[in-house]
Each structure stands twice: as structure tokens, then as C-alpha cells.
Design a protein around this motif. Structure first.
Motif, mmCIF file in Angstrom:
data_model
loop_
_atom_site.group_PDB
_atom_site.id
_atom_site.type_symbol
_atom_site.label_atom_id
_atom_site.label_comp_id
_atom_site.label_asym_id
_atom_site.label_seq_id
_atom_site.Cartn_x
_atom_site.Cartn_y
_atom_site.Cartn_z
ATOM 1 N N GLU A 43 0.967 -1.143 0.019
ATOM 2 C CA GLU A 43 0.039 -0.038 -0.010
ATOM 3 C C GLU A 43 0.634 1.353 -0.072
ATOM 4 N N THR A 44 0.585 2.256 -0.946
ATOM 5 C CA THR A 44 1.225 3.338 -1.059
ATOM 6 C C THR A 44 0.533 4.626 -0.237
ATOM 7 N N ASN A 45 1.088 5.581 -0.091
ATOM 8 C CA ASN A 45 0.556 7.072 0.216
ATOM 9 C C ASN A 45 1.173 8.110 -0.771
ATOM 10 N N PRO A 46 0.663 8.428 -1.800
ATOM 11 C CA PRO A 46 1.284 9.497 -2.529
ATOM 12 C C PRO A 46 1.129 10.932 -2.041
ATOM 13 N N ALA A 47 0.215 11.190 -0.982
ATOM 14 C CA ALA A 47 0.442 12.429 -0.410
ATOM 15 C C ALA A 47 1.416 12.983 0.197
ATOM 16 N N VAL A 48 2.410 12.006 0.639
ATOM 17 C CA VAL A 48 3.622 12.378 1.250
ATOM 18 C C VAL A 48 4.396 13.032 0.195
ATOM 19 N N LEU A 49 4.251 12.863 -1.167
ATOM 20 C CA LEU A 49 5.171 13.417 -2.231
ATOM 21 C C LEU A 49 4.527 14.674 -2.379
ATOM 22 N N TRP A 50 3.412 14.796 -2.688
ATOM 23 C CA TRP A 50 2.709 16.194 -2.990
ATOM 24 C C TRP A 50 2.372 17.029 -1.978
ATOM 25 N N LEU A 51 2.313 16.421 -0.746
ATOM 26 C CA LEU A 51 2.376 17.285 0.433
ATOM 27 C C LEU A 51 3.556 17.460 1.161
ATOM 28 N N GLY A 52 3.975 16.289 1.610
ATOM 29 C CA GLY A 52 5.162 16.382 2.608
ATOM 30 C C GLY A 52 6.460 16.692 2.148
ATOM 31 N N LEU A 53 6.711 16.433 1.093
ATOM 32 C CA LEU A 53 8.076 16.885 0.445
ATOM 33 C C LEU A 53 8.304 18.363 0.134
ATOM 34 N N PRO A 54 7.008 19.044 -0.106
ATOM 35 C CA PRO A 54 7.274 20.547 -0.405
ATOM 36 C C PRO A 54 6.923 21.210 0.882
ATOM 37 N N VAL A 55 6.438 20.509 1.898
ATOM 38 C CA VAL A 55 6.345 21.013 3.321
ATOM 39 C C VAL A 55 7.462 21.074 3.992
ATOM 40 N N MET A 56 8.105 19.997 3.987
ATOM 41 C CA MET A 56 9.448 19.627 4.523
ATOM 42 C C MET A 56 10.469 20.659 4.011
ATOM 43 N N ALA A 57 10.685 20.758 2.745
ATOM 44 C CA ALA A 57 11.764 21.489 1.988
ATOM 45 C C ALA A 57 11.628 23.005 2.071
ATOM 46 N N LEU A 58 10.288 23.522 2.175
ATOM 47 C CA LEU A 58 10.080 24.929 2.524
ATOM 48 C C LEU A 58 10.163 25.074 3.882
ATOM 49 N N GLY A 59 9.798 24.156 4.850
ATOM 50 C CA GLY A 59 10.334 24.547 6.149
ATOM 51 C C GLY A 59 11.527 24.435 6.373
ATOM 52 N N GLY A 60 12.425 23.627 5.872
ATOM 53 C CA GLY A 60 13.969 23.664 6.186
ATOM 54 C C GLY A 60 14.744 24.739 5.688
ATOM 55 N N ALA A 61 14.241 25.233 4.627
ATOM 56 C CA ALA A 61 14.845 26.761 3.954
ATOM 57 C C ALA A 61 14.474 27.871 4.966
ATOM 58 N N ALA A 62 12.992 27.948 5.180
ATOM 59 C CA ALA A 62 12.656 28.825 5.966
ATOM 60 C C ALA A 62 13.159 29.074 7.419
ATOM 61 N N THR A 63 13.554 27.893 7.942
ATOM 62 C CA THR A 63 14.091 27.708 9.258
ATOM 63 C C THR A 63 15.588 28.288 9.145
ATOM 64 N N ALA A 64 16.132 27.744 8.269
ATOM 65 C CA ALA A 64 17.711 28.221 7.871
ATOM 66 C C ALA A 64 17.725 29.631 7.609
ATOM 67 N N LEU A 65 16.853 30.255 6.975
ATOM 68 C CA LEU A 65 16.981 31.817 6.605
ATOM 69 C C LEU A 65 16.474 32.385 8.097
ATOM 70 N N ALA A 66 15.581 31.919 8.863
ATOM 71 C CA ALA A 66 15.151 32.500 10.102
ATOM 72 C C ALA A 66 16.506 32.619 11.114
ATOM 73 N N ILE A 67 16.956 31.323 11.328
ATOM 74 C CA ILE A 67 18.312 31.570 11.894
ATOM 75 C C ILE A 67 19.315 32.658 11.693
ATOM 76 N N LEU A 68 19.523 32.516 10.161
ATOM 77 C CA LEU A 68 20.667 33.596 9.691
ATOM 78 C C LEU A 68 20.165 34.761 10.003
ATOM 79 N N ALA A 69 18.702 35.174 9.857
ATOM 80 C CA ALA A 69 18.378 36.535 10.044
ATOM 81 C C ALA A 69 18.611 36.955 11.489
ATOM 82 N N ALA A 70 18.270 35.811 12.483
ATOM 83 C CA ALA A 70 18.364 36.024 13.952
ATOM 84 C C ALA A 70 19.783 36.391 14.186
ATOM 85 N N ALA A 71 20.692 35.645 13.472
ATOM 86 C CA ALA A 71 22.087 35.880 13.766
ATOM 87 C C ALA A 71 22.796 37.303 13.230
ATOM 88 N N LYS A 72 21.797 37.851 12.192
ATOM 89 C CA LYS A 72 22.524 39.018 11.752
ATOM 90 C C LYS A 72 21.818 40.196 12.614
#
Length: 111
Positions: A43-72
Motif C-alpha cells: 500500500e502506498t500513500n502518494p500524499a507524502v510526495l505532493w504534500l510532505g516533500l514541499p512542506v519539509m523542503a520549504l520548512g527547512g529553507a525558512a528555518t535556515a533563513l530565520a536562523i540566519l536573520a536572527a544571527a544578523k
């Protein structure tokens, strides 16, 4: 014309966003692999591809940029990015973007 300092800051920001995206994708991989390749009875769950991957990728980028902004010491930008991360996290929890296939969720203790 931009100064070298502005160019370096932009390069660091792009590198931070890329590394954050890669970190988010790496965090998604164990869940995505199980859900896409059918960990239980195929059994597969394709929702992790079209929902999970973008959320995790965008969340990772936003987190890194938030840390960078806080450091600056750019408080408003860091707060805005932190709010974006919180919104992505809320979206992820609401839609269960890292959900396993339904058979794994219903299987119970023998699994």
C-alpha cells in the motif's frame, strides 16, 4: 552597484536556504520512502510526495533563513520567517503530511 559585503550576504543566504532545503528533504526521506514504496502489503500513500516533500523542503529553507536573520540581528525578518515556519508546521500537522500508509496505521501491535 552592490558592494562585496552585500554580495557575500546574498550568497550566504542562498547557501543557507539550499542547506535548509536539503536538511528538510533528508528529514522527509525515511517517511517518504516507506509511504511511497508500500511498507505494508504494497500500500502506498502518494500524499507524502505532493504534500510532505514541499512542506519539509520549504520548512527547512525558512528555518535556515530565520536562523540566519536572527544571527544578523534582523528581528522583524527573523520573526516573519519564524511565523512562516510555524504556519508550515501547523499545515503539516493538520494534513498529516508524513502519514504512513493507512494499513500501517490500522495494523496495531503485531506490526
Amino acid at each position: 552597484m552592490k558592494t562585496r559585503q552585500e554580495a557575500a550576504t546574498g550568497t550566504i543566504g542562498c547557501a543557507a536556504a539550499l542547506l535548509g532545503t536539503l536538511a528538510g528533504t533528508a528529514a522527509w526521506l525515511p517517511h517518504g520512502r516507506n509511504a511511497l514504496f508500500g511498507a505494508f502489503e504494497g500500500e502506498t500513500n502518494p500524499a507524502v510526495l505532493w504534500l510532505g516533500l514541499p512542506v519539509m523542503a520549504l520548512g527547512g529553507a525558512a528555518t535556515a533563513l530565520a536562523i540566519l536573520a536572527a544571527a544578523k540581528r534582523r528581528g522583524r525578518l527573523a520573526a516573519g520567517l519564524a511565523a512562516a515556519v510555524a504556519g508550515l508546521a501547523a499545515f503539516g500537522y493538520a494534513f498529516d503530511v508524513l502519514a504512513a500508509p493507512q494499513a500501517l496505521q490500522d495494523c496495531g501491535s503485531p506490526c
